[in-house]
Design a protein around this motif. Structure first.
Motif, PDB file in Angstrom:
ATOM      1  N   PHE A 346       0.852  -1.193   0.030  1.00  0.00           N
ATOM      2  CA  PHE A 346      -0.151  -0.034  -0.003  1.00  0.00           C
ATOM      3  C   PHE A 346       0.888   1.123  -0.039  1.00  0.00           C
ATOM      4  N   ARG A 347       1.008   1.800  -1.161  1.00  0.00           N
ATOM      5  CA  ARG A 347       1.777   3.072  -1.332  1.00  0.00           C
ATOM      6  C   ARG A 347       1.453   3.928  -2.450  1.00  0.00           C
ATOM      7  N   MET A 348       0.015   4.183  -2.543  1.00  0.00           N
ATOM      8  CA  MET A 348      -0.366   5.200  -3.486  1.00  0.00           C
ATOM      9  C   MET A 348      -1.667   5.929  -3.031  1.00  0.00           C
ATOM     10  N   ASP A 349      -1.947   7.059  -3.711  1.00  0.00           N
ATOM     11  CA  ASP A 349      -2.834   7.928  -2.991  1.00  0.00           C
ATOM     12  C   ASP A 349      -4.264   7.892  -3.968  1.00  0.00           C
ATOM     13  N   GLU A 350      -5.215   7.580  -3.242  1.00  0.00           N
ATOM     14  CA  GLU A 350      -6.435   7.319  -3.791  1.00  0.00           C
ATOM     15  C   GLU A 350      -6.834   8.595  -4.902  1.00  0.00           C
ATOM     16  N   GLY A 351      -6.532   9.856  -4.329  1.00  0.00           N
ATOM     17  CA  GLY A 351      -6.617  10.910  -5.463  1.00  0.00           C
ATOM     18  C   GLY A 351      -6.041  10.848  -6.838  1.00  0.00           C
ATOM     19  N   ASP A 352      -4.635  10.367  -6.466  1.00  0.00           N
ATOM     20  CA  ASP A 352      -3.898   9.943  -7.983  1.00  0.00           C
ATOM     21  C   ASP A 352      -4.803   8.913  -8.752  1.00  0.00           C
ATOM     22  N   VAL A 353      -5.086   7.868  -8.061  1.00  0.00           N
ATOM     23  CA  VAL A 353      -5.649   6.641  -8.791  1.00  0.00           C
ATOM     24  C   VAL A 353      -6.796   7.301  -9.439  1.00  0.00           C
ATOM     25  N   GLN A 354      -7.696   8.148  -9.169  1.00  0.00           N
ATOM     26  CA  GLN A 354      -8.883   8.402  -9.728  1.00  0.00           C
ATOM     27  C   GLN A 354      -8.636   9.372 -10.838  1.00  0.00           C
ATOM     28  N   LYS A 355      -7.545  10.419 -10.618  1.00  0.00           N
ATOM     29  CA  LYS A 355      -7.134  11.260 -11.673  1.00  0.00           C
ATOM     30  C   LYS A 355      -6.765  10.412 -12.764  1.00  0.00           C
ATOM     31  N   ILE A 356      -5.868   9.267 -12.399  1.00  0.00           N
ATOM     32  CA  ILE A 356      -5.294   8.579 -13.701  1.00  0.00           C
ATOM     33  C   ILE A 356      -6.395   7.842 -14.421  1.00  0.00           C
ATOM     34  N   LEU A 357      -7.346   7.249 -13.535  1.00  0.00           N
ATOM     35  CA  LEU A 357      -8.346   6.479 -14.235  1.00  0.00           C
ATOM     36  C   LEU A 357      -9.253   7.361 -15.005  1.00  0.00           C
ATOM     37  N   GLN A 358      -9.435   8.740 -14.792  1.00  0.00           N
ATOM     38  CA  GLN A 358     -10.313   9.665 -15.443  1.00  0.00           C
ATOM     39  C   GLN A 358      -9.676  10.056 -16.540  1.00  0.00           C
ATOM     40  N   PHE A 359      -8.212  10.264 -16.553  1.00  0.00           N
ATOM     41  CA  PHE A 359      -7.511  10.615 -17.769  1.00  0.00           C
ATOM     42  C   PHE A 359      -7.998  10.077 -19.150  1.00  0.00           C
ATOM     43  N   ALA A 360      -8.370  10.906 -20.195  1.00  0.00           N
ATOM     44  CA  ALA A 360      -9.157  10.277 -21.258  1.00  0.00           C
ATOM     45  C   ALA A 360      -8.282   8.787 -22.130  1.00  0.00           C
ATOM     46  N   PRO A 361      -6.947   9.159 -22.174  1.00  0.00           N
ATOM     47  CA  PRO A 361      -6.250   8.068 -22.942  1.00  0.00           C
ATOM     48  C   PRO A 361      -5.953   6.857 -22.052  1.00  0.00           C
ATOM     49  N   THR A 362      -6.292   7.051 -20.501  1.00  0.00           N
ATOM     50  CA  THR A 362      -6.084   5.717 -19.767  1.00  0.00           C
ATOM     51  C   THR A 362      -6.843   4.223 -20.080  1.00  0.00           C
ATOM     52  N   MET A 363      -6.086   3.323 -20.415  1.00  0.00           N
ATOM     53  CA  MET A 363      -6.916   2.007 -20.591  1.00  0.00           C
ATOM     54  C   MET A 363      -6.829   1.243 -19.175  1.00  0.00           C
ATOM     55  N   ILE A 364      -7.778   0.362 -19.215  1.00  0.00           N
ATOM     56  CA  ILE A 364      -7.822  -0.459 -17.909  1.00  0.00           C
ATOM     57  C   ILE A 364      -6.934  -1.954 -18.063  1.00  0.00           C
ATOM     58  N   GLY A 365      -6.221  -1.944 -17.216  1.00  0.00           N
ATOM     59  CA  GLY A 365      -5.331  -3.303 -17.151  1.00  0.00           C
ATOM     60  C   GLY A 365      -5.285  -3.864 -15.811  1.00  0.00           C
ATOM     61  N   SER A 366      -5.349  -5.228 -15.393  1.00  0.00           N
ATOM     62  CA  SER A 366      -5.401  -5.755 -14.110  1.00  0.00           C
ATOM     63  C   SER A 366      -4.069  -5.857 -13.613  1.00  0.00           C
ATOM     64  N   ASP A 367      -3.016  -6.233 -14.374  1.00  0.00           N
ATOM     65  CA  ASP A 367      -1.909  -6.530 -13.619  1.00  0.00           C
ATOM     66  C   ASP A 367      -2.022  -7.598 -12.484  1.00  0.00           C
ATOM     67  N   GLY A 368      -3.055  -8.421 -12.699  1.00  0.00           N
ATOM     68  CA  GLY A 368      -3.269  -9.492 -11.836  1.00  0.00           C
ATOM     69  C   GLY A 368      -1.996 -10.815 -11.964  1.00  0.00           C
ATOM     70  N   LEU A 369      -1.814 -11.168 -10.628  1.00  0.00           N
ATOM     71  CA  LEU A 369      -0.931 -12.139 -10.637  1.00  0.00           C
ATOM     72  C   LEU A 369      -1.475 -13.626 -10.330  1.00  0.00           C
ATOM     73  N   PRO A 370      -1.775 -14.224 -11.473  1.00  0.00           N
ATOM     74  CA  PRO A 370      -2.620 -15.567 -11.254  1.00  0.00           C
ATOM     75  C   PRO A 370      -2.031 -16.785 -10.499  1.00  0.00           C
ATOM     76  N   HIS A 371      -0.792 -16.757 -10.202  1.00  0.00           N
ATOM     77  CA  HIS A 371      -0.206 -17.957  -9.530  1.00  0.00           C
ATOM     78  C   HIS A 371       0.077 -17.693  -8.066  1.00  0.00           C
ATOM     79  N   ASP A 372      -0.355 -16.496  -7.530  1.00  0.00           N
ATOM     80  CA  ASP A 372      -0.040 -16.269  -6.170  1.00  0.00           C
ATOM     81  C   ASP A 372      -1.012 -16.933  -5.319  1.00  0.00           C
ATOM     82  N   ALA A 373      -0.673 -17.510  -4.172  1.00  0.00           N
ATOM     83  CA  ALA A 373      -1.509 -18.203  -3.399  1.00  0.00           C
ATOM     84  C   ALA A 373      -2.607 -17.328  -2.618  1.00  0.00           C
ATOM     85  N   SER A 374      -2.182 -16.060  -2.246  1.00  0.00           N
ATOM     86  CA  SER A 374      -3.211 -15.052  -2.019  1.00  0.00           C
ATOM     87  C   SER A 374      -3.196 -13.727  -2.607  1.00  0.00           C
ATOM     88  N   PRO A 375      -3.753 -13.956  -3.903  1.00  0.00           N
ATOM     89  CA  PRO A 375      -3.297 -12.710  -4.858  1.00  0.00           C
ATOM     90  C   PRO A 375      -3.752 -11.332  -4.419  1.00  0.00           C
TER      91      PRO A 375
END
Ligand code: ZN
Ligand code: CU
Length: 485
Positions: A346-375
């Protein structure tokens, strides 16, 4: 007027992926394509779905994944299809399963161990052999694959702590040519990570030289997403300029309490440079990241959850401070004991996450790690979280815009022709969902859970997810990058 279809979807609210305002129609599908979008009340389908006003959107495209091995080991791809994903971009952050023309070191060099900590899946000597394996044993989702710079380094260099010499660069470049000819869509780097951090900008530029010829692009987990984030953006843009290819800034974020709020600065800088060269970016909708465990990352986080540990699998899912207490050692010592391991930071700011999500050119990507025991919960809930939490509850954007960020925008950026949009003639990759109930279910405490509100998921005209489970269909294809004519 054709009046019989393989699959007929009635009474759909169509959100077509282009940001156009939703409209109501029926959708007729034959084979792998959408044939008709209009009133088809006098037509019939071998299979019919009456949506009763629920949404039909293009299948979601996960712009950033680490699913290279999941497609082979778990071809039903449940974490992805269950949240509406029909295409994944793999091989990110410098980490790809192929090519590995010689035995992988034991233990597997981090962060390549994110894909497989035992090393037995790093068995494809060429990128073509890997793509052939994907074709021979298809998964539910389509995939477009990057070749990872860290994988290339491990494949060609004995001392990873040095910049590559001329012969090693030539060897890596040859592997890039082979991968691009086989159907890779570009090169990814993870310059932030230990074995790649030793690579100077010039090494990356030289390795990426062949990309232009093969219409490739360059995706990067940048060297620094904290204090030096602007320098890293500039490094990324320079690599794009010197190789003359589009760049994708992976999981854009600003890390560390003292950098909170700096998304204003990074987004302005990205926007300014977009006028000069092709730049894309993606983002996951959370304030915590996840990767291999290290004390330096743990030290700068407000909370750390261990996601897996080879020597201590029983600690997966627990907070590092509690583990250290149980072990009776300092957190630093606990990290040393747990390795090799992964963690959520945990080392990001919610305000930044929202601004980046809202930025028109931003795509959504999960970066999910499917082999982690507790992902990290992003593996199971990224897309429904954007549509539930950020779109419906916080109203960051319209439904049309949210869907565009996970479909049409992504298909355009990655050159995936006739995907990411609902139109006559396009591939029938569709996600049917209830706008009022779609939501995340996976959380940090309960990270493995099916999302809510997904009705049916269709890939290349075949239903891959219905009634809360995967069907037996495996229609996923290997996609290549095609430039608009
Ligand atoms: Zn990354
Ligand atoms: Cu990644």
């Amino acid at each position: 007027m054709q009046n019989s279809f393989d699959l007929l979807i009635r009474n759909a609210t169509i959100v077509d992926g282009t940001k156009a305002v939703r409209y109501t129609a029926d959708i007729g599908i034959n084979g792998d394509r959408i044939i008709k979008i209009c009133d088809l009340s006098s037509s019939t389908g071998k299979t019919e779905i009456d949506l009763k006003g629920q949404v039909a959107a293009p299948g979601f495209i996960d712009a950033h994944t680490h699913d290279d091995r999941l497609m082979l080991s778990n071809p039903e791809m449940t974490p992805k299809v269950s949240q509406g994903v029909t295409t994944i971009i793999g091989g990110n952050c410098g980490v790809s399963l192929a090519p590995m023309p010689r035995p992988i070191p034991d233990p597997v060099t981090p962060p390549l161990n994110l894909l497989d900590d035992e090393g037995k899946w790093f068995k494809f000597a060429t990128f073509k052999a890997y793509l052939d394996a994907l074709r021979a044993q298809p998964s539910t989702t389509n995939r477009a694959m990057l070749v990872g710079h860290t994988t290339l380094r491990v494949a060609t260099m004995d001392d990873l702590e040095q910049p590559a010499n001329a012969a090693q660069i030539a060897a890596m470049r040859e592997l890039v040519v082979e991968a691009m000819q086989a159907g890779a869509i570009g090169v990814s780097t993870g310059l932030f990570y230990e074995p790649a951090v030793a690579a100077p900008t010039e090494e990356v530029i030289e390795i990426c030289r062949p990309l232009k010829k093969y219409n490739g692009l360059y995706c990067t987990h940048m060297r620094d997403e904290a204090d030096g984030v602007i320098d890293s953006l500039e490094e990324t843009f320079r690599i794009g300029r010197e190789t003359d290819v589009p760049v994708v800034i992976s999981h854009h974020k600003v890390i560390g309490a003292k950098n909170y709020g700096r998304s204003d600065e990074t987004l302005a800088y990205i926007q300014k440079n977009m006028a000069k060269q092709p730049i894309c970016l993606d983002c996951y909708p959370y304030t915590a990241g996840s990767t291999v465990l290290s004390y330096s990352r743990a030290e700068t986080s407000s909370r750390v959850i261990v996601t897996w540990s080879k020597p201590f699998p029983q600690y997966a899912g627990q907070d590092l401070d509690k583990i250290a207490k149980q072990m009776g050692v300092s957190e630093k010592e606990a990290v040393a004991k747990l390795l090799p391991a992964g963690a959520i930071y945990f080392r990001m700011d919610e305000g930044d996450v929202q601004k980046i999500l809202q930025f028109a050119p931003t795509m959504i990507g999960s970066d999910g790690l499917p082999h982690d025991a507790s992902p990290h919960p992003r593996l199971w809930s990224t897309f429904p979280r954007v549509l539930g939490h950020y779109r419906r509850s916080l109203k960051l954007f319209s439904l049309e815009t949210a869907v565009h960020k996970m479909t049409g925008l992504t298909a355009t950026n990655f050159g995936l022709t006739d995907r990411g949009v609902i139109k006559e003639g396009a591939f029938a990759d569709l996600t049917l969902f209830d706008e009022a109930t779609i939501d995340e279910v996976a959380t940090y405490d309960n990270p493995i859970a099916l999302a809510k509100g997904i009705h049916t998921v269709i890939v290349n005209g075949e239903v891959v997810w219905a009634q809360g489970k995967a069907t037996s269909a495996r229609p996923g294809r290997v996609l290549s990058r095609v430039l608009p004519a």
